[in-house]
Design a protein around this motif. Structure first.
Motif, short mmCIF file in Angstrom:
data_model
loop_
_atom_site.label_atom_id
_atom_site.label_comp_id
_atom_site.label_asym_id
_atom_site.label_seq_id
_atom_site.Cartn_x
_atom_site.Cartn_y
_atom_site.Cartn_z
N LEU A 20 -6.34 -4.14 -10.34
CA LEU A 20 -5.33 -3.20 -10.09
C LEU A 20 -5.23 -2.50 -8.88
O LEU A 20 -3.88 -2.14 -8.31
CB LEU A 20 -5.87 -2.02 -11.16
N ALA A 21 -6.41 -2.32 -8.26
CA ALA A 21 -6.32 -1.90 -6.88
C ALA A 21 -5.63 -2.72 -5.74
O ALA A 21 -4.65 -2.41 -5.06
CB ALA A 21 -7.86 -1.71 -6.40
N ALA A 22 -5.72 -4.28 -5.88
CA ALA A 22 -4.80 -5.06 -5.07
C ALA A 22 -3.45 -4.87 -5.37
O ALA A 22 -2.73 -5.05 -4.49
CB ALA A 22 -5.53 -6.48 -4.91
N LEU A 23 -3.09 -5.19 -6.44
CA LEU A 23 -1.70 -5.50 -6.71
C LEU A 23 -0.84 -4.23 -7.30
O LEU A 23 0.40 -4.33 -7.31
CB LEU A 23 -1.73 -6.62 -8.14
N PHE A 24 -1.55 -3.14 -7.60
CA PHE A 24 -0.95 -2.04 -7.99
C PHE A 24 -0.93 -0.70 -7.05
O PHE A 24 -0.30 -0.29 -6.45
CB PHE A 24 -1.20 -1.64 -9.33
N LEU A 25 -2.34 -0.34 -6.78
CA LEU A 25 -2.65 0.42 -5.80
C LEU A 25 -2.52 0.46 -4.44
O LEU A 25 -1.85 1.29 -3.83
CB LEU A 25 -4.26 0.96 -6.10
N ALA A 26 -2.65 -0.91 -3.91
CA ALA A 26 -2.67 -1.09 -2.66
C ALA A 26 -1.02 -0.75 -1.96
O ALA A 26 -0.90 -0.28 -1.16
CB ALA A 26 -3.05 -2.24 -2.05
N PRO A 27 -0.08 -1.30 -2.77
CA PRO A 27 1.20 -1.11 -2.39
C PRO A 27 1.75 0.32 -2.63
O PRO A 27 2.64 0.64 -1.85
CB PRO A 27 2.14 -2.17 -3.25
N LEU A 28 1.27 0.87 -3.64
CA LEU A 28 1.62 2.21 -4.01
C LEU A 28 1.15 3.06 -2.65
O LEU A 28 1.99 3.95 -2.31
CB LEU A 28 0.82 2.54 -5.28
N VAL A 29 -0.13 2.77 -2.32
CA VAL A 29 -0.67 3.63 -1.21
C VAL A 29 0.00 3.48 0.32
O VAL A 29 0.37 4.43 0.95
CB VAL A 29 -2.13 3.29 -1.08
N ARG A 30 0.55 2.36 0.32
CA ARG A 30 1.13 2.17 1.55
C ARG A 30 2.59 2.73 1.46
O ARG A 30 2.80 3.27 2.60
CB ARG A 30 1.42 0.42 1.89
N GLU A 31 3.04 2.62 0.24
CA GLU A 31 4.58 3.32 0.11
C GLU A 31 4.32 4.89 0.25
O GLU A 31 5.30 5.41 1.04
CB GLU A 31 5.14 2.63 -1.13
N LEU A 86 1.94 7.01 1.55
CA LEU A 86 0.61 7.27 2.24
C LEU A 86 0.35 8.79 2.52
O LEU A 86 -0.55 9.25 2.35
CB LEU A 86 0.81 6.65 3.66
N LEU A 87 1.58 9.48 2.44
CA LEU A 87 1.24 10.89 2.60
C LEU A 87 0.77 11.49 1.49
O LEU A 87 -0.28 12.44 1.29
CB LEU A 87 2.78 11.66 2.91
N ILE A 88 1.34 10.97 0.25
CA ILE A 88 0.92 11.55 -1.28
C ILE A 88 -0.57 11.03 -1.30
O ILE A 88 -1.49 11.76 -1.92
CB ILE A 88 1.56 10.99 -2.35
N SER A 89 -1.11 9.87 -0.83
CA SER A 89 -2.41 9.44 -0.86
C SER A 89 -3.17 10.50 -0.15
O SER A 89 -4.32 11.09 -0.56
CB SER A 89 -2.49 8.04 -0.29
N ALA A 90 -2.78 10.69 1.03
CA ALA A 90 -3.73 11.62 1.85
C ALA A 90 -3.67 12.82 1.32
O ALA A 90 -5.14 13.35 1.03
CB ALA A 90 -3.19 11.96 3.22
N GLY A 91 -2.84 13.25 0.41
CA GLY A 91 -2.72 14.83 -0.26
C GLY A 91 -3.83 14.58 -1.46
O GLY A 91 -4.73 15.40 -1.50
N VAL A 92 -3.72 13.38 -1.90
CA VAL A 92 -4.70 13.03 -3.06
C VAL A 92 -6.26 13.11 -2.60
O VAL A 92 -7.10 14.06 -3.32
CB VAL A 92 -4.53 11.66 -3.87
N LEU A 93 -6.53 12.53 -1.33
CA LEU A 93 -7.56 12.67 -0.77
C LEU A 93 -8.22 14.03 -0.56
O LEU A 93 -9.36 14.32 -0.47
CB LEU A 93 -7.63 11.80 0.57
N LEU A 94 -7.12 14.75 -0.15
CA LEU A 94 -7.47 16.36 0.33
C LEU A 94 -7.43 17.16 -0.85
O LEU A 94 -7.87 18.37 -0.58
CB LEU A 94 -6.37 16.79 1.24
N ALA A 95 -7.32 16.67 -2.15
CA ALA A 95 -7.44 17.55 -3.25
C ALA A 95 -8.58 18.17 -3.43
O ALA A 95 -8.75 19.58 -3.29
CB ALA A 95 -6.92 16.96 -4.48
N ALA A 96 -9.84 17.48 -3.54
CA ALA A 96 -10.85 18.08 -3.67
C ALA A 96 -11.61 19.06 -2.53
O ALA A 96 -11.63 20.03 -3.08
CB ALA A 96 -12.01 16.88 -3.88
N PRO A 97 -11.54 18.59 -1.39
CA PRO A 97 -11.90 19.48 -0.58
C PRO A 97 -11.00 20.86 -0.45
O PRO A 97 -11.41 21.95 -0.30
CB PRO A 97 -11.56 18.83 0.93
#
Ligand SMILES: Nc1ncnc2c1ncn2[C@@H]1O[C@H](COP(=O)(O)OP(=O)(O)OP(=O)(O)O)[C@@H](O)[C@H]1O
Ligand SMILES: [Mg+2]
Lengths: 254, 715
Positions: free
Chosen positions: B467-478, B480-491
């Motif tokens: 799932l990480a390779a075929l689903f998450l990796a393209p999604l994160v690349r597409e 990237l801003l939302i992914s950064a937001g997700v990473l920042l959610a907890a802090p």
């Protein structure tokens, strides 16, 4: 009945857990600077009633309450009465000694530190004063920074009293404080309690009727969540007004 | 009644003893199995560092030699004699003589190609002859018979004052590099035609070498080195492409297998490796890749046809050197002082020398794994074609001349990087989650959350990796801003909580338990929605449409789709249940009486957690993180699928990596048993074991110290 002003007071207090009522319509006044003992058979609600005074019940699942609890005339359950303030006024010591896994000094200074005291000199003073009042100072003054676990059971329980005293409470709740101690440690503890009662209001839950007779100025007898009888210890033990009280005191049940 | 009790006691005691034996036996079996496993790893990996060995095998007398070669099976050494014939000298001293057709004795010079398949000779009347030399294997029943086949290719007039420098050949044509009085020329001999082209050499050629294809030539003069290359595919002319002055007088030269590196031998024992590198701007420059130490004039250098080792024949000694590891592997013991020719056997399992009197000396070689040394495994190495020393893992390549690059550092770094990113993501989440669930969550929530997180551990890691390779990796690349937001959610939530803790107590009280949770989740949903709606606009406004492109243009940051961030997510997913479960257990083991005591002293639940619960549970919390680390280091499937498996040394979150576990999984099935790669991979496995073992030891030791510091907890 009593001349001293009320330290604690309940008005038609009803409390319980889930769907079971544990305390029913308790009206009780506890005078200042005296020792009041709660006696009664196991499960009758002594601890629950005691925990109503410092709201420790709030942390238990399914607890509910109705009626008033007054601490020096102030409603303990008033949302504007901060819990931390209530608990620094009403200290508590538990059945089993429960020192923190820290040094003796840090154990005692815990309450003041939580209340925001930072000055080491002030804290050291508070530690010494509290340990003296709990009559533990002479035994531990050379090892204040040793682990609290190095103390004996009786010493640990007096440490817990010192810890509670450090916050400067006017009221101290003791829930069977001597039940885990041997007779000598118990005698020492009782001496401490008696000494303390000159300045602090003490509520003492005990299963030991002799202990109640020895130390308590007043005694309250609870049975199945009801307050059956309350009065001066000597009078009550000599001539109980209620038949239930008499049967309990003479050891016919409990 | 009493008899019954006695019998019952006896039975209970018997069962006790039996169970104690069983448990002790089980524990001992586990220990023994672990020990045997380690022993296996050690036994299989340590030989990679075994020193090479050579043993002398005997002497067979023969006539005056000019050149010599050996067959693949090391049955016979073929010696070219001055009288114009080949002498095939067997191990038992038996000699077969094959005349060199058309050659007028005495032969003045003779030379074998590096692979021993071509022979050139200059005869008594100055003609240059080229032969193809094969030995076919024929089976007579069980017996192997080598059938020699010498075929003359062509001959041409060589002229006086010329000497043979190198020969290469293919099929029925051979190219010979010839040194002349004023330079050098390449003579092309084939059955159809013979031609010679001069090389523009600045002075008489002393030494020279040709690449296997003959497309490149190296020529050394008394004080310089020149490199020629065929630039125009239409013309067979080799043009001078680069040159460099030399600080010593060269005597001999040879191109190593792979056609990249030239080894030069010198008058006073110098041995140097040179290679051509693209020059800054355009063109080429010659670059000294290595220098070997030794003394005694170098007579000849013969490369191995197997790998990057070569034999250096000196005036009184012969040594085998290795390019990659820059080591002198060994000196041939008992090397005869009057040796004329010394060469390596085609399979690198032996060497031989022929003395001036014609005695053939043989050695058996066990070079083991010359390309693997502690230095090549753990330090930067200057590989062929590289300008500087690098740490590279590239275990196999397309051609036989490929130089294996076996640095374990990229794998170690990759493993630690993957584990680090996984922990960075999972440890705070799992620890905070455990603390929340254990100390603050409404009881109902706790009963749901714990089993659900434990269920996460049941997801097969191959599914997570997939799932990480075929689903998450393209999604994160597409996104990237939302992914950064997700990473920042907890802090961010933590920051809001800190601000909130400064708010009046009355407000705080109104927002407790389940209501608090709903508000936090609501905040996250709102923030997420806002981010999703805003993202395309942010892309356009700030990042010129594409964040990845922007990163590269503005910051020079390269972005791999399968990168450390994705691995952090995926590996973190596998690590969270471990950390969470152990941490939650550790927190649960803190006696509730301690929490009650601190609450009764006026501490808030957070203060109670911070000052009493967390310190008391700290050994367990630490152990939880360490076990999570151990899992992250050893995890294979997820990193195999989600890392991209590029053995980089970069620590960037946007680059991939290659871990030790994934490398073992990918390469071990294809590594030949007992080969260098096999042993290096087993060594990697041993290292991995040491890693996890060390992590567990450290965890245990620190947990023990913490336990001592915070004392035994009152039962
Ligand atoms: N956390 C709780 N949740 C549910 N029920 C409780 C809880 N604590 C106490 N009870 C119930 O309330 C009743 C009174 O308990 P309590 O501990 O007040 O009795 P007690 O008089 O102190 O008894 P003992 O002398 O044995 O300490 C008991 O029936 C008990 O089962
Ligand atoms: Mg009780």
């Amino acid at each position: 009945m009593t001349t001293a002003p009320a330290a604690l007071r309940t008005r038609s207090l009803l409390a319980g857990f889930g769907s079971t009522a544990v305390l029913q319509a308790i009206d009780l006044t506890i005078p200042e600077r005296q020792i009041t003992a709660f006696i009664g058979p196991s499960g009758c609600g002594k601890s629950t009633l005691l925990r109503c005074f410092n709201r420790m019940n709030d942390h238990l699942a399914g607890f509910f309450r109705n009626g008033e609890v007054l601490v020096h005339g102030r409603d303990a359950y008033d949302p504007s009465f901060p819990l931390e303030e209530l608990r620094s006024q009403v200290g508590m010591v538990f059945q089993k000694p429960n020192p923190f896994p820290q040094s003796i000094a840090r154990n005692v200074s815990f309450g003041p530190r939580m209340a925001g005291v930072r000055d080491p000199a002030v804290l050291a003073e508070l530690v010494e004063a509290s340990l003296r009042r709990a009559q533990l100072w002479d035994e531990v003054k050379d090892r204040l920074h040793a682990s609290a676990f190095e103390l004996s059971g009786g010493q640990q329980q007096r440490l817990c009293i010192a810890r509670a005293l450090a916050s400067g409470p006017q009221i101290l709740l003791l829930d069977e404080p001597a039940s885990a101690l041997d007779p000598i440690a118990t005698a020492k503890l009782e001496e401490t309690i008696l000494e303390l009662s000159r300045e602090v209001t003490i509520v003492l839950v005990t299963h030991n009727l002799q202990q109640a007779a020895r130390v308590a100025h007043r005694t309250a007898f609870l049975y199945l969540g009801k307050l059956i009888e309350e009065g001066e210890t000597a009078a009550m033990f000599a001539a109980p007004r209620e038949r239930l009280t008499e049967e309990y005191l003479t050891g016919r049940f409990g | 009644m009493r008899a019954d009790t006695a019998r019952f006691r006896a039975r209970a005691r018997a069962i006790d003893r039996w169970m104690a034996g069983l448990i002790t036996g089980g524990g001992a079996a586990v220990l023994i199995a672990t020990f045997l496993l380690v022993l296996f790893l050690v036994i299989e990996s340590v030989p990679v560092l075994r020193s090479p060995r050579a043993s002398s095998e005997g002497v067979v007398p023969q006539g005056v030699p000019l050149a010599a070669a050996e067959d693949e099976y090391r049955e016979r050494v073929t010696v070219v004699g001055a009288e114009g014939s080949l002498h095939l000298v067997g191990r038992d001293g038996e000699v077969e003589v094959i005349p060199l057709e058309g050659v007028q004795p005495p032969v003045h010079q003779a030379l074998f190609s590096a692979d021993g398949r071509f022979l050139v000779a200059v005869d008594g009347v100055g003609r240059l002859h080229a032969f193809s030399w094969r030995q076919r294997v024929i089976w007579e029943g069980e017996r192997r018979v080598l059938q020699p086949r010498l075929r003359a290719i062509a001959a041409t007039a060589a002229g006086d004052g010329k000497h043979l420098l190198a020969v290469v050949g293919e099929g029925s044509s051979a190219k010979v590099l010839v040194g002349t009085e004023d330079g050098a020329s390449v003579v092309h001999l084939s059955e159809k035609s013979t031609s010679a082209t001069n090389l523009a050499v600045a002075g008489p050629a002393v030494a020279g070498a040709l690449t296997a294809s003959g497309e490149q030539a190296w020529v050394a003069t008394a004080n310089g080195l020149q490199w020629f290359q065929r630039l125009d595919p239409e013309v067979s002319l080799l043009e001078p492409t680069a040159s460099v002055p030399l600080s010593f007088r060269p005597t001999t030269a040879a191109v190593l297998l792979g056609d990249v590196t030239l080894v030069l031998g010198g008058e006073s024992g110098e041995v140097e490796a040179w290679q051509a590198l693209p020059a800054a701007g355009a063109g080429w420059r010659l670059d000294q890749a290595a220098q070997f130490h030794g003394s005694g004039r170098v007579i000849a250098v013969t490369p191995s046809q197997r790998e990057k080792s070569f034999l250096v024949q000196r005036i009184t000694a012969a040594e085998i050197l290795h390019l990659t590891s820059r080591r002198t592997l060994l000196a041939l013991p008992g090397y005869p002082a009057d040796a004329v020719v010394a060469r390596l056997s085609p399979r690198l399992d032996g060497a031989f020398a022929v003395t001036a009197k014609g005695a053939v000396h043989r050695w058996s070689l066990q070079l083991h794994h010359p390309e693997a040394s502690l230095a090549t495994l753990f330090l930067p190495v200057r590989y062929e074609g590289y300008e500087r020393a690098h740490v590279v893992w590239q275990s196999s390549g397309g051609s036989a001349g490929f130089e294996p690059k076996l640095s374990l550092l990229p794998l170690i770094v990759g493993t630690l990087k993957g584990a680090l990113y996984a922990l960075l993501f999972s440890a705070p989440l799992a620890l905070a989650g455990a603390l929340y669930v254990n100390q603050f969550a409404p009881r109902g929530l706790r009963e749901v959350v714990k089993p659900v997180i434990e269920l996460m551990a049941a997801v097969p890691s191959v599914v997570v990796g997939f799932l990480a390779a075929l689903f998450l990796a393209p999604l994160v690349r597409e996104h990237l801003l939302i992914s950064a937001g997700v990473l920042l959610a907890a802090p961010s939530v933590a920051a809001v909580a800190v601000v909130w803790s400064l708010a009046p107590a009355r407000w705080q009280r109104r927002l407790s338990g389940a209501r608090e949770l709903v508000v936090v989740l609501g905040m996250l949903v709102v923030a997420g929605t806002v981010l999703i709606v805003l993202e395309p606009h942010l892309h356009q406004a700030w990042f010129g449409g594409d964040v990845v492109h922007w990163l590269y243009q503005r910051l020079g940051v390269t972005y791999d789709q399968r990168n450390a961030m994705v691995v952090g997510f995926a590996l973190g997913f596998a690590v969270i249940p471990i950390i969470f479960t152990i941490a939650e257990d550790a927190l649960s083991n803190v006696p509730p009486s301690l929490v009650a005591a601190s609450l009764a002293l006026g501490a808030t639940p957070w203060e109670a957690a911070r000052t009493v619960v967390i310190p008391a549970a700290s050994p367990g919390l630490f152990a939880a993180v360490m076990l999570g680390l151990g899992r992250a280091v050893g995890e294979t499937m997820i990193v195999l699928m989600a890392t991209g498996n590029t053995p980089l040394m970069s620590l960037s979150p946007f680059n991939g990596m290659r871990t030790m576990a994934a490398t073992i999984a990918v390469e071990l099935p294809e590594a030949p048993y007992g080969g260098t790669l096999y042993r290096v991979l087993i060594l990697t496995a041993l290292l991995l074991f040491c890693f996890t073992f060390a992590i567990n030891m450290v965890a245990a030791a620190v947990a023990e110290r913490l336990r001592k510091r915070f004392g035994r907890l009152a039962a």
